[in-house]
Scaffold this active site. Structure first.
Site, short mmCIF file in Angstrom:
data_model
loop_
_atom_site.label_atom_id
_atom_site.label_comp_id
_atom_site.label_asym_id
_atom_site.label_seq_id
_atom_site.Cartn_x
_atom_site.Cartn_y
_atom_site.Cartn_z
CD GLU A 88 -2.91 -1.10 -0.11
OE1 GLU A 88 -2.96 -0.09 -0.85
OE2 GLU A 88 -3.57 -2.13 -0.35
CG HIS B 103 -1.10 0.96 -4.57
ND1 HIS B 103 -0.91 0.84 -5.94
CD2 HIS B 103 -1.58 -0.24 -4.15
CE1 HIS B 103 -1.27 -0.37 -6.31
NE2 HIS B 103 -1.67 -1.05 -5.25
#
Length: 136
Positions: A91, A94
């Site tokens: 994450e 991202h």
């Protein structure tokens, strides 16, 4: 809402992994009102609409990473449980701007397996972040 105390060390380690291969510096701050990246363990509409997802992140929502709060989160590889650091590493990628990778060994591969850790950035992850920010 917030970050579980048992998640601080593995999430810090995930940030450190990205810091080791980039010129970025990450610092934990206690003032939740001013960070560039916010982390929380929560439920909510996104998880009701996407019940198979264990986490998600979004630059469009000011750099937030959400970990689903009803998942059995652990540190390390344990059967039928999800490693916090593995998911955090993905994450954070991202949040830094990377898309999912089609390379199965990459941290940025779109799925993480239950009971498994993936804590080392792959050459694909590293070349992706370097290409995105144009540094050697």
């Amino acid at each position: 809402m917030g970050t579980r105390s048992d998640a601080i060390i593995p999430i810090t380690s995930a940030f450190q992994s990205w810091q080791n291969v980039t010129p970025f510096e990450f610092e934990k701050i206690d003032d939740y009102s001013i960070p560039d990246v916010r982390l929380s363990f929560s439920g909510g509409a996104y998880f009701r609409e996407n019940p198979r997802d264990v986490s998600y992140s979004s630059l469009q929502t000011q750099g937030r990473i959400y970990f689903r709060d009803d998942i059995p989160w652990v540190i390390g590889a344990q059967p039928r449980k999800m490693d916090i650091e593995t998911v955090a590493l993905h994450e954070i990628g991202h949040i830094l701007g990377l898309e999912d990778s089609n390379v199965p060994s990459a941290v940025m591969y779109p799925t993480a397996s239950w009971g498994v850790t993936k804590r080392n950035l792959d050459d694909d992850d590293i070349s992706g972040i370097k290409a995105l920010y144009k540094f050697p």
